[in-house]
Design a protein around this motif. Structure first.
Motif, PDB file in Angstrom:
ATOM      1  N   THR A 120       0.845  -1.194   0.000  1.00  0.00           N
ATOM      2  CA  THR A 120       0.000   0.000   0.000  1.00  0.00           C
ATOM      3  C   THR A 120       0.880   1.243   0.000  1.00  0.00           C
ATOM      4  N   ASN A 121       0.565   2.177  -0.890  1.00  0.00           N
ATOM      5  CA  ASN A 121       1.347   3.410  -0.984  1.00  0.00           C
ATOM      6  C   ASN A 121       0.545   4.572  -0.428  1.00  0.00           C
ATOM      7  N   SER A 122       0.909   5.016   0.765  1.00  0.00           N
ATOM      8  CA  SER A 122       0.294   6.174   1.408  1.00  0.00           C
ATOM      9  C   SER A 122       1.333   6.802   2.321  1.00  0.00           C
ATOM     10  N   ASP A 123       1.067   8.027   2.745  1.00  0.00           N
ATOM     11  CA  ASP A 123       1.968   8.668   3.702  1.00  0.00           C
ATOM     12  C   ASP A 123       1.988   7.880   5.009  1.00  0.00           C
ATOM     13  N   ILE A 124       0.797   7.429   5.410  1.00  0.00           N
ATOM     14  CA  ILE A 124       0.657   6.627   6.632  1.00  0.00           C
ATOM     15  C   ILE A 124      -0.337   5.511   6.359  1.00  0.00           C
ATOM     16  N   ILE A 125       0.000   4.311   6.800  1.00  0.00           N
ATOM     17  CA  ILE A 125      -0.932   3.178   6.746  1.00  0.00           C
ATOM     18  C   ILE A 125      -1.228   2.778   8.179  1.00  0.00           C
ATOM     19  N   MET A 126      -2.496   2.705   8.524  1.00  0.00           N
ATOM     20  CA  MET A 126      -2.903   2.426   9.892  1.00  0.00           C
ATOM     21  C   MET A 126      -3.732   1.144   9.932  1.00  0.00           C
ATOM     22  N   SER A 127      -3.330   0.201  10.758  1.00  0.00           N
ATOM     23  CA  SER A 127      -4.048  -1.067  10.845  1.00  0.00           C
ATOM     24  C   SER A 127      -5.342  -0.907  11.632  1.00  0.00           C
ATOM     25  N   ILE A 128      -6.373  -1.579  11.152  1.00  0.00           N
ATOM     26  CA  ILE A 128      -7.671  -1.559  11.834  1.00  0.00           C
ATOM     27  C   ILE A 128      -8.253  -2.965  11.818  1.00  0.00           C
ATOM     28  N   PHE A 129      -9.177  -3.228  12.723  1.00  0.00           N
ATOM     29  CA  PHE A 129     -10.037  -4.392  12.593  1.00  0.00           C
ATOM     30  C   PHE A 129     -11.405  -4.062  13.150  1.00  0.00           C
ATOM     31  N   ASP A 130     -12.376  -4.875  12.746  1.00  0.00           N
ATOM     32  CA  ASP A 130     -13.762  -4.670  13.163  1.00  0.00           C
ATOM     33  C   ASP A 130     -14.102  -5.645  14.274  1.00  0.00           C
ATOM     34  N   LEU A 131     -14.725  -5.127  15.322  1.00  0.00           N
ATOM     35  CA  LEU A 131     -15.108  -5.941  16.462  1.00  0.00           C
ATOM     36  C   LEU A 131     -16.621  -5.920  16.635  1.00  0.00           C
ATOM     37  N   GLN A 153     -12.962   6.249  23.408  1.00  0.00           N
ATOM     38  CA  GLN A 153     -14.342   5.934  23.746  1.00  0.00           C
ATOM     39  C   GLN A 153     -14.975   6.992  24.644  1.00  0.00           C
ATOM     40  N   LYS A 154     -14.199   7.494  25.582  1.00  0.00           N
ATOM     41  CA  LYS A 154     -14.759   8.474  26.527  1.00  0.00           C
ATOM     42  C   LYS A 154     -15.106   9.800  25.848  1.00  0.00           C
ATOM     43  N   ASP A 155     -14.511  10.042  24.680  1.00  0.00           N
ATOM     44  CA  ASP A 155     -14.754  11.292  23.959  1.00  0.00           C
ATOM     45  C   ASP A 155     -15.711  11.112  22.790  1.00  0.00           C
ATOM     46  N   ALA A 156     -16.191   9.904  22.557  1.00  0.00           N
ATOM     47  CA  ALA A 156     -16.992   9.618  21.366  1.00  0.00           C
ATOM     48  C   ALA A 156     -18.437  10.056  21.532  1.00  0.00           C
ATOM     49  N   SER A 157     -19.021  10.499  20.429  1.00  0.00           N
ATOM     50  CA  SER A 157     -20.441  10.835  20.403  1.00  0.00           C
ATOM     51  C   SER A 157     -21.267   9.559  20.315  1.00  0.00           C
ATOM     52  N   ALA A 158     -22.571   9.697  20.453  1.00  0.00           N
ATOM     53  CA  ALA A 158     -23.448   8.522  20.356  1.00  0.00           C
ATOM     54  C   ALA A 158     -23.305   7.863  18.999  1.00  0.00           C
ATOM     55  N   TYR A 159     -23.157   8.662  17.956  1.00  0.00           N
ATOM     56  CA  TYR A 159     -22.978   8.110  16.611  1.00  0.00           C
ATOM     57  C   TYR A 159     -21.643   7.375  16.518  1.00  0.00           C
ATOM     58  N   GLU A 160     -20.597   7.987  17.053  1.00  0.00           N
ATOM     59  CA  GLU A 160     -19.267   7.389  16.961  1.00  0.00           C
ATOM     60  C   GLU A 160     -19.155   6.107  17.780  1.00  0.00           C
ATOM     61  N   LEU A 161     -19.917   6.016  18.852  1.00  0.00           N
ATOM     62  CA  LEU A 161     -19.891   4.804  19.665  1.00  0.00           C
ATOM     63  C   LEU A 161     -20.450   3.598  18.914  1.00  0.00           C
ATOM     64  N   LYS A 162     -21.227   3.830  17.867  1.00  0.00           N
ATOM     65  CA  LYS A 162     -21.766   2.741  17.067  1.00  0.00           C
ATOM     66  C   LYS A 162     -20.754   2.204  16.064  1.00  0.00           C
ATOM     67  N   VAL A 163     -19.658   2.932  15.884  1.00  0.00           N
ATOM     68  CA  VAL A 163     -18.619   2.486  14.957  1.00  0.00           C
ATOM     69  C   VAL A 163     -17.910   1.272  15.558  1.00  0.00           C
ATOM     70  N   THR A 164     -17.730   0.234  14.756  1.00  0.00           N
ATOM     71  CA  THR A 164     -17.091  -1.001  15.234  1.00  0.00           C
ATOM     72  C   THR A 164     -15.644  -1.131  14.755  1.00  0.00           C
ATOM     73  N   THR A 165     -15.156  -0.163  14.024  1.00  0.00           N
ATOM     74  CA  THR A 165     -13.778  -0.189  13.525  1.00  0.00           C
ATOM     75  C   THR A 165     -12.855   0.392  14.596  1.00  0.00           C
ATOM     76  N   VAL A 166     -11.820  -0.366  14.949  1.00  0.00           N
ATOM     77  CA  VAL A 166     -10.917   0.071  16.022  1.00  0.00           C
ATOM     78  C   VAL A 166      -9.464  -0.001  15.539  1.00  0.00           C
ATOM     79  N   ASN A 167      -8.625   0.663  16.303  1.00  0.00           N
ATOM     80  CA  ASN A 167      -7.202   0.745  15.972  1.00  0.00           C
ATOM     81  C   ASN A 167      -6.499  -0.547  16.398  1.00  0.00           C
ATOM     82  N   ALA A 168      -5.816  -1.211  15.453  1.00  0.00           N
ATOM     83  CA  ALA A 168      -5.076  -2.436  15.760  1.00  0.00           C
ATOM     84  C   ALA A 168      -3.669  -2.152  16.269  1.00  0.00           C
ATOM     85  N   GLY A 169      -3.219  -0.900  16.194  1.00  0.00           N
ATOM     86  CA  GLY A 169      -1.967  -0.518  16.849  1.00  0.00           C
ATOM     87  C   GLY A 169      -0.701  -0.660  16.035  1.00  0.00           C
TER      88      GLY A 169
END
Length: 433
Positions: A120-131, A153-169
């Protein structure tokens, strides 16, 4: 594979306090090797520039990893003044234009799982997975195929809390991105640490391309506790056993078998239930029966067990070792040792039979000595061979013999028993009947 496309940095500086152990987290073993070993091994398959960042127990980590691998680069993090993942990167000088940053507590990573970061060619590639249940994780907000932001999570809105994509680190950066943003990191936060994730927000503000890469959660599983360590080992054990079964090894009840990373098989092999195979063991055309333990040994065209124990540096060829036989640092070629024997520091040649209860007495409390047994020797049951001793070919050792002489010549019978005495009516006298 062209290994000069990417440099890899492995962050292995942390204490791992949740492991509740005096040992550095990355040195805890999975399938016979420290978890950091597994990450470095996978990394070396795709890169020739590996940097390991160390701090806690740095000398132990560097010494052990250097015993496994050549040409590693080590950077010692100044964890007191520059703590955190961002602080860990401050002394790193990668040679390639793309830099992949891995965590030292992800032992299930494979070189195949890392291919997406290379391709993948990008300035930054960030790993994610869905939980299914992302509770406790920071959410990754993606729009039009790019990472827009990471929301805790503590800063997320109600809409953002429904997102299941998280940072794999795991991240891949262009070298220029790191050179620009690492000096700009600040520790102005509750933990007073320098965070690598802060580069994401700075780069996004500057309009850089940040591509998400969906990865397999199992392969990027972090180990933060003894429970995580156990879970990771189960996954790796399954991988090891599936590999060898696909290569032709028969395993009976494989879930009960333990096989370490360094064990190899050749030819037609059978491993029965409850066996433990460790170290750099080689099993070739052999049958390891139920409940047996083989440590750092070579077994060729032989059968072992059930309930036998081969300790390190044992070599068996065309040999039968039966139940409750222990062998240590010995070479047995064409030998039968059916049951209940200890064979240590010995060389035993073909056609020899070791009876039940035979012991090589190899240790005098200070030094260890060898027992050398030739061809076609019959060692009777319950004999003790007090080393150093040499038994030439075609010798018989009578049952119950304690052999103390240094050499038994070819063709001899050696017998060392006390003469039987019987005392008439002793039983009645003793019990006064």
């Amino acid at each position: 594979m062209n290994k000069d496309k990417i440099s890899i940095v492995i962050l292995a500086a942390g204490k791992g306090s949740r492991m509740k152990s005096p040992k550095a987290k990355v040195l805890h073993s999975i399938c016979g090797k420290p978890m950091l070993y597994h990450i470095i091994k996978a990394s070396l398959e795709i890169s020739d520039d590996i940097t390991v960042v160390v701090a806690h127990q740095k000398d132990a980590v560097m010494e052990l990893m250097s015993s496994f691998f050549d040409n590693l680069h080590f950077v010692v993090q100044d964890a007191d003044n520059f703590p955190g993942t961002g602080g860990a990167m401050m002394g790193v000088k990668p040679k390639n234009e793309k830099v992949l940053v891995l965590n030292g507590d992800m032992p299930l990573i494979t070189s195949y799982a890392l291919q997406g970061f290379i391709n993948t060619n990008s300035d930054i590639i960030m790993s994610i997975f869905d939980l299914e249940n992302p509770d406790g994780y920071g959410r990754v907000i993606i729009d039009a195929g790019q990472v827009k932001r990471i929301v805790e999570q503590k800063d997320a809105s109600a809409y953002e809390l429904k997102v299941t994509t998280v940072n794999a680190g795991i991240y891949a950066f262009s070298k220029g991105v790191l050179e620009k943003y690492i000096p700009l990191l600040s520790n102005n936060n509750a933990q007073e640490e320098y965070y690598l994730t802060d580069i994401i927000s700075m780069a996004r503000a500057d309009g850089l391309i940040i591509s998400p890469l969906l990865v397999d959660e199992e392969k990027f599983k972090g180990v933060n506790s003894k429970k995580d360590l156990s879970d990771a080992e189960v996954i790796m054990q399954n991988k090891i056993k599936i590999h060898w079964m696909n290569a032709g090894v028969i395993m009976q009840l494989p879930s009960t078998i333990y096989i370490e990373e360094g064990v190899t098989f050749e030819g037609e092999c059978i491993v029965e239930n409850g066996c433990r195979l460790t170290g750099n063991t080689l099993i070739a055309n052999s049958h390891i029966k139920a409940g047996s333990v083989v440590e750092d040994s070579i077994v060729k065209n032989s059968d072992v067990g059930p309930l036998a124990h081969l300790r390190p540096a044992s070599y068996l060829e065309e040999t039968h070792v039966g139940n409750f036989v222990e062998v240590k640092k010995s070479s047995l070629k064409g030998v039968k040792a059916g049951h209940l024997s200890y064979i240590g520091d010995a060389q035993i040649d073909e056609g020899t039979n070791i009876g039940a209860g035979v012991i090589t007495c190899n240790y005098d409390g200070i030094k260890k000595y060898q027992t050398i047994i030739g061809k076609n020797v019959f060692v009777g049951s319950d004999s003790q061979l007090i080393a150093p001793v040499q038994i030439e070919d075609d010798v018989m050792i009578a049952a119950g013999t304690t052999l103390t002489s240094g050499k038994v010549e070819k063709g001899s019978l050696a017998i060392g028993r006390t003469k039987l005495r019987t005392i008439k009516d002793f039983y009645y006298k003793f019990f006064k009947k």
